[in-house]
Design a protein around this motif. Structure first.
Motif, PDB file in Angstrom:
ATOM      1  N   LYS A 179      39.170  46.433  34.192  1.00 30.62           N
ATOM      2  CA  LYS A 179      40.627  46.288  34.201  1.00 30.62           C
ATOM      3  C   LYS A 179      41.308  47.574  33.751  1.00 30.62           C
ATOM      4  O   LYS A 179      41.015  48.119  32.693  1.00 30.62           O
ATOM      5  N   GLY A 180      42.220  48.036  34.623  1.00 35.45           N
ATOM      6  CA  GLY A 180      43.010  49.209  34.269  1.00 35.45           C
ATOM      7  C   GLY A 180      42.337  50.531  34.578  1.00 35.45           C
ATOM      8  O   GLY A 180      42.952  51.588  34.442  1.00 35.45           O
TER       9      GLY A 180
ATOM     10  N   TYR B  62      41.553  49.304  39.540  1.00 35.78           N
ATOM     11  CA  TYR B  62      40.962  47.971  39.476  1.00 35.78           C
ATOM     12  C   TYR B  62      41.879  47.063  38.664  1.00 35.78           C
ATOM     13  O   TYR B  62      42.413  47.480  37.631  1.00 35.78           O
ATOM     14  N   ASP B  63      42.023  45.813  39.149  1.00 37.47           N
ATOM     15  CA  ASP B  63      42.995  44.920  38.497  1.00 37.47           C
ATOM     16  C   ASP B  63      42.335  44.000  37.477  1.00 37.47           C
ATOM     17  O   ASP B  63      43.013  43.206  36.827  1.00 37.47           O
ATOM     18  N   GLY B  64      41.012  44.062  37.346  1.00 37.21           N
ATOM     19  CA  GLY B  64      40.361  43.213  36.366  1.00 37.21           C
ATOM     20  C   GLY B  64      39.942  41.864  36.927  1.00 37.21           C
ATOM     21  O   GLY B  64      39.327  41.055  36.224  1.00 37.21           O
ATOM     22  N   LYS B  65      40.273  41.609  38.194  1.00 37.38           N
ATOM     23  CA  LYS B  65      39.890  40.317  38.788  1.00 37.38           C
ATOM     24  C   LYS B  65      38.779  40.466  39.811  1.00 37.38           C
ATOM     25  O   LYS B  65      37.917  39.601  39.941  1.00 37.38           O
TER      26      LYS B  65
ATOM     27  N   ALA C  28      36.279  42.196  34.571  1.00 39.13           N
ATOM     28  CA  ALA C  28      37.141  42.337  33.404  1.00 39.13           C
ATOM     29  C   ALA C  28      36.959  43.702  32.735  1.00 39.13           C
ATOM     30  O   ALA C  28      37.912  44.282  32.205  1.00 39.13           O
TER      31      ALA C  28
END
Lengths: 294, 561, 372
Positions: C257-258, C351-354, C254
């Motif tokens: 993320k971003g 990175y997508d946070g997952k 998390a």
């Protein structure tokens, strides 16, 4: 508000430094020698926590809290081993011998960690849990609060033991004047070994706490020994409360100056200030001038 | 021992000429660089006892001087090398003045701070230093249009400089300068009381060590051909320190042996990939535990050096002395915190007279001696030696003016021989060690302890230690001799002998001041007695009057009920 | 001293080629000190390539630690030169490369490295081959992604006060200027700095629209974590240290993320069956996650081995093959620009946070990134 937030961060960092400096000054007093492996022992404590964490997580939800006593005990054992290898054979020799022998221990620890764990930075589990809490407008990481609490607890415990218990009084007497303590029938060697164990256990606790927020790499110790050394000097060579206050001041200085100027300037200013203190007030900020013998 | 070292040197040269690969020669060259740096470190740390952690910084400053001038301005060796020697020396003189006053640990930390500041400057001034990347394109050792090729010629050049520097350091270490440094390392207060300018000697050692470090740094960049902040980082300092200690503290041969061993050691363990440094650390630990006096100490234990024949005693010329007052003290005062330890003391010491100084504990007797010998600075008052004003002068100036003293807790260096300890008093006067020892032997003979000249001070019984200390003070040929409790711990026979010696010394025209508790010893000996209480003179007169003076009796026994 | 050297012979022979003269590729990389993580990636990538050497080649490799000092690097190179050498896997530390270059020229040894330091290919030395995009290339991609794709014009640049950081920062500044973006804030951070809140606070006070990092692994993670904790809304585009799996391992998904980062490649992100096979083989051999340095070093050694398989035996022949040839590697296609820069592509991963595995979002090819 920013200032308050930065002060809080500085205090948490300073609390961890204080644990490092405390272990360093205790050994310094009892053994009369600089333990140059102290920073690497902090690193070893962090690595130990990283290595043990997966085994604890399987049956305990908050591994950090369970790790703390475990790291304290194992690091105390490591402290005994270090004193047995690098201090006891050198008693009665010039102090610089211990300086060098602990440099050797530091080389072994640092490269041992590199060989065992590799060079990548690693994070120990948080003492309680990760994340932050909001204190009014301030954002505080739970770990920062935990560091402050643990450091206060451990420093308080050390003070209480030294002031109130039989063994503590013996430890203190040994630290103040080993010759006199021996004359009073105190088993000085055992007391020095105990101090090594205690000092190293505190280094381990600092390692565990620092390795969560600031990670740990095999080369992390070099910077910490310098900070401990400076804290003890600022606080007055050999003064225990002085070392704790010195460590807090260093951290606040670091955070404060880097917030206004920059990190390299903060570091340079720290050393410059140190030089000024040494030249203008060689007994440290809080210490007594050592009486010259004649 | 010397023949072993000589054959070792021959073997090393044979190895370099006949067997060494280019790789072997490079390692040998690097070892030479560190041998030179460690030789300088032996002067400041080994001899003068100052743990200078700025030595690596001096090495780095020398390296950067050659690196910047060579790669950016195209200067060649004859121009860059002197700059690499001079800059570290200048830096040492600049920082040495304030920093050398500090006590051991503070000095170490202050020099470490200096080293860190220099490192930060090198990393953060990229326009000058190339920043963290450093500067490439440093020329080799070139002069008159020709560049010394790497391999054997470079190794030979580096080792020639090591030999030159080593020889110079060896001569200095064995001479009066080296002896003086060891003395001030072991006991700076005694050194000052023997007329040695402690501050200047330390500064000389510090500056000279910087010269060696700068030379080594210059040679290091000529060897590796780039200069980068690594030359300023702590590992360089640690290497030099360990080389000096593992080789043998204070010994030039130790610097060379230590460098050869410790630079080659990691190379031998290279096959362990990343674990070789663990073994290196272990070997270092073993060396320091098993060979406390280093490799040279080990060699000396295996092959003990032949004792030198004793020098022929050379009597000191008797100074021409006139009768009358020698030392006038007026209104001497000193307070510590709020306590007036000495409060307006005045007296005069006469030539050929023994004056006793008595008083209860804490009455200020030792402080008077410390003030007169310059170990403490008086707050007020005047001290005048034969018309020369010595008020507030430094200890070594006072000693050179003709005041000698002994210490309450005998301050002889444990490891020195009796002869060396007494000869130390002559370092500042005599032209050579041989003359100093010859003079010392004659003083020992006069006090009847010449037969103990070869023994180590640490092994002497208390009575003899006091005698040797008296000999050391006497070897100064003082006009005024200050003795702090010379009879403490002596047997009655020894006391009687001491009285005889003191009378003979006084008869030669020396003014003697004896601080003593032992009235049975002092009253028959002294020509006159001063009694102090709470820093003031209570009684000044004949010894016979002391036991009957009510003020003195009261001071000793407390107020009558 | 040679008597005391016990080189490990990593003799991995293909069947029936026992008599052939071995291809000797010494691996001289930092395995101790602050670059041991990256140096170990270099070592592993090289050893994996040697293990998978084309049939018919006998391969030998000594691995020697160079630490972090130029002195140790030069000594290691001199030691390696004592035997016939095909090519040298050389340290990614720019200072060590600069020290080794003159000696490599003297001995005629091709140095195959993944160092990003711009100046190593600017020395006019024909023996250096860089299989990782240089700072000029990666920072061009870095700046272009920030300005062209994210449309940000007010970057805050935060870099490390090390060789890596100072070199990359100089390139970033130049690229931003070229793209018409003016950094509103720039500051160097010491590697020993612990709390990074001061620099975050100051950077945000300059009101930037993007935070551009050029930090080592641990400081990158520290920065991102503290930024996440304080709810910093400005996007972060980090340097190549972020893509290293060990950096992501320090953070919660998390927190990532971003976050985006430039790199030459991201082997853990997959992309092709060959890259996936490489990643699997790497994990199997070293029980670690590969990064772009490992992949680039793998590609570099592969190119050397391919040349050897085609008959290049001497160092000179290998150098010519590297200088003139083209190699289709796993990360990209390599060819020299005449100075020894072999890699001209860079990618952006986000990175997508997952998960901690980033996705490739942008690829820049044929970047030259003119160097001063």
């Amino acid at each position: 508000m920013t200032i308050l937030q930065l002060t809080l961060n500085g205090l948490a960092l300073g609390a961890a430094y204080a644990l490092v400096a405390l272990g360093f000054v205790l050994v310094l007093n009892a053994a009369g020698a600089v333990n140059f492996a102290h920073g690497d022992l902090v690193m070893a404590g962090g690595m130990l926590a990283v290595a043990l964490a997966p085994h604890i997580t399987s049956f305990w939800p908050a591994p950090g809290l369970a790790l703390l006593p475990l790291v304290l005990v194992l690091m105390a054992a490591l402290g005994l081993a270090v004193s047995w290898l690098a201090y006891l054979p050198l008693r009665g020799r010039p102090h610089v011998s211990v300086f060098i022998s602990t440099i050797a221990v530091g080389i072994i620890l640092q490269n041992g960690a590199n060989a065992l764990f590799g060079g990548e930075p690693r994070a120990a589990p948080p003492l309680l849990w990760g994340g932050t809490v909001a204190l009014g407008p301030l954002v505080v990481s739970v770990q920062s609060l935990a560091i402050l609490a643990v450091a206060a607890l451990l420093i308080g415990a050390q003070q209480w033991v030294f002031a109130r218990t039989q063994i503590g009084r013996r430890l203190r007497a040994t630290a103040q004047d080993p010759e006199m303590a021996r004359a009073c029938g105190i088993p000085v060697t055992a007391m020095i070994l105990a101090t090594f164990a205690l000092g190293t256990a505190y280094a381990g606790a600092a390692g565990l706490l620092l390795a969560n927020q600031f990670f740990v790499t095999p080369t992390a110790g070099g910077d910490l020994i310098l900070k401990a050394y400076i804290a003890v000097t600022i606080g007055g060579w050999g003064s225990v409360p002085g070392a704790v206050v010195g460590a807090l001041l260093i951290a606040l200085f670091e955070v404060g100056v880097s917030a206004v100027l920059s990190y390299p300037v903060a570091l340079g200013a720290l050393y410059a200030t140190l030089l000024v203190i040494l030249v203008a007030r060689p007994q440290g900020l809080f210490g007594e001038a050592a009486r010259r013998r004649a | 021992m010397r023949s072993v070292l000589a054959s070792g040197a021959v073997a090393l040269i044979a190895y370099a000429l006949l067997y060494a690969s280019p790789y072997g020669l490079r390692v040998l060259t690097v070892a030479g660089v560190y041998a030179l740096a460690a030789t300088g470190f032996q002067l400041v740390f080994g001899l003068a006892g100052a743990l200078s952690l700025a030595h690596g910084a001096f090495f780095g400053v020398g390296a950067y001087a050659t690196g910047i001038l060579g790669s950016q301005l195209g200067w060649s060796f004859p121009a860059t090398f002197p700059v690499s020697l001079a800059l570290p020396v200048l830096l040492a003189l600049l920082v040495g003045l304030p920093v050398l006053r500090l006590e051991s640990h503070y000095f170490a930390l202050a020099t470490l701070g200096i080293a860190q500041v220099v490192l930060l400057l090198a990393v953060n001034t990229p326009d000058l230093t190339g920043g963290a990347n450093g500067l490439a394109g440093v020329p080799g050792i070139a002069a008159f249009g020709a560049t010394l090729p790497r391999g054997l010629p470079l190794a030979a050049a580096v080792w020639a400089i090591v030999a030159l520097g080593g020889l110079l350091a060896w001569r200095l270490a064995r001479g009066r300068w080296g002896r003086a440094l060891t003395l001030l390392r072991d006991d700076p207060l005694a050194a000052a009381a023997l007329g040695l300018d402690v501050g200047r000697l330390r500064l000389q050692a510090f500056a000279l060590s910087a010269l060696y470090a700068g030379a080594a740094g210059a040679l290091a960049v000529h060897t590796q051909r780039v200069v980068s902040p690594e030359v300023l980082e702590f590992p360089v300092m640690v290497s030099i320190l360990t080389i000096a200690v593992v080789g043998g503290r204070g010994r030039v041969a130790g610097a060379v042996l230590g460098a050869l061993l410790l630079i080659h050691l990691p190379e031998w363990f290279r096959f362990l990939e990343r674990s070789y440094l663990i073994l290196y650390g272990g070997a270092l630990l073993a060396a320091i535990v098993l060979a406390p006096h280093g490799l040279t100490g080990l060699l000396e234990r295996l092959l003990p050096p032949k004792p030198r024949p004793p020098p022929a005693p050379l009597p000191l010329p008797a100074p021409a002395v006139a009768d009358g007052p020698v030392l006038r003290v007026e209104g001497l005062a000193k307070a510590f915190g709020g306590v007036r330890a000495v409060d307006g003391v005045s007296f005069t010491l006469q030539s050929s007279r023994i004056t006793g100084l008595i008083g209860p504990n804490g009455s200020g007797k030792t402080t008077v001696i410390n003030l007169l010998s310059g170990l403490e600075r008086p707050d007020a008052g005047r001290v005048d030696l034969l018309g020369r004003d010595l008020s507030g002068a430094r200890a070594d100036r006072i000693a050179r003016a003709g005041i000698a003293r002994t210490f309450q807790s005998a301050g002889l260096p444990e490891d020195s021989t009796v002869l060396e300890a007494v000869a130390a008093a002559r370092l500042e006067r005599d032209a050579s060690i041989a003359t100093a020892e010859a003079h010392a032997l004659s003083v020992l003979a006069r006090l009847g302890v010449a037969d103990r000249a070869r023994e180590r001070c640490g092994t002497l019984p208390a009575g003899l230690r006091r005698r040797v200390e008296l000999a050391r003070a006497l070897a100064r040929q003082p006009r005024v001799l200050l003795l702090d409790e010379p009879a403490a711990g002596l047997t009655d026979a020894e006391k009687a002998e001491l009285s005889g010696h003191l009378r003979a010394i006084a008869a030669d025209g020396v003014a003697v001041l004896v601080v003593e508790h032992d009235m049975g010893f002092l009253l028959p000996l002294a020509d006159r007695v001063l009694a102090l209480d709470q820093g003031r003179v209570l009684y000044d007169g004949a010894p016979a009057g002391v036991p009957h003076d009510p003020a003195v009796v009261e001071a000793y026994l407390g107020a009558p009920a | 001293m040679r008597r005391f050297a016990f080189p490990i012979l990593l003799s991995l022979l293909a069947a029936g080629a026992a008599h052939a003269q071995p291809v000797n590729v010494p691996v001289l990389v930092p395995l101790t000190g602050f670059l041991s993580l990256e140096g170990t990636s270099q070592r592993n990538g090289a050893l994996l390539a040697l293990k998978q050497a084309p049939a018919g080649l006998t391969v030998a490799a000594d691995v020697v630690d160079t630490g972090t000092s130029p002195e140790a690097a030069v000594t290691a190179l001199e030691r390696a030169a004592g035997k016939p050498v095909t090519a040298v896997v050389a340290s990614m530390l720019g200072t060590q490369m600069l020290a080794m270059l003159p000696l490599a020229k003297d001995y005629g040894l091709p140095l195959v490295t993944v160092s990003g330091t711009a100046s190593i290919t600017e020395q006019g030395n024909p023996w250096v081959f860089r299989f990782f995009p240089g700072d000029a290339v990666t920072k061009a991609a870095h700046a272009r992604y920030v300005v062209e794709d994210l449309g940000r014009k007010r970057p805050a640049v935060i870099y490390q006060t090390t060789a890596y950081g100072q070199g990359g920062k100089a390139q970033l500044m130049e690229q931003f200027q070229k793209l018409g973006a003016t950094p509103v804030f720039e500051e160097g951070v010491d590697t020993s700095a612990k709390d990074l809140l001061p620099v975050i606070t100051k950077a945000l006070a300059a009101n930037p629209d993007v935070l551009v990092l050029h930090l080592h692994s641990a400081p990158t993670a520290l920065f991102i974590r503290q930024a996440a904790a304080h709810g910093v809304g400005v996007p972060i585009v980090a340097g190549s240290a972020m893509h290293q799996p060990s950096t992501a391992a320090l953070l919660e998904p998390a927190e990532l993320k971003g976050v985006c980062a430039e790199t030459a490649a991201s082997p853990v992100s997959g992309g092709s069956p060959e890259v996936e096979a490489f990643t699997a083989a790497y994990r199997g051999a070293f029980n670690a996650e590969p990064d772009a340095f490992a992949l680039a070093q793998y590609d570099g050694v592969r190119m050397v081995l391919d040349a050897a398989a085609k008959g290049a035996r001497t160092a000179e022949q290998v150098r010519d093959a590297l200088a003139k040839g083209t190699h289709k590697g796993l990360a990209m296609t390599y060819a020299s620009d005449g100075k020894g820069n072999m890699a001209h592509s860079a990618v952006i991963v986000c990175y997508d946070g997952k998960t901690r595995v980033p996705a490739l979002v942008k690829r820049y090819d044929s970047l030259t990134g003119a160097v001063k």
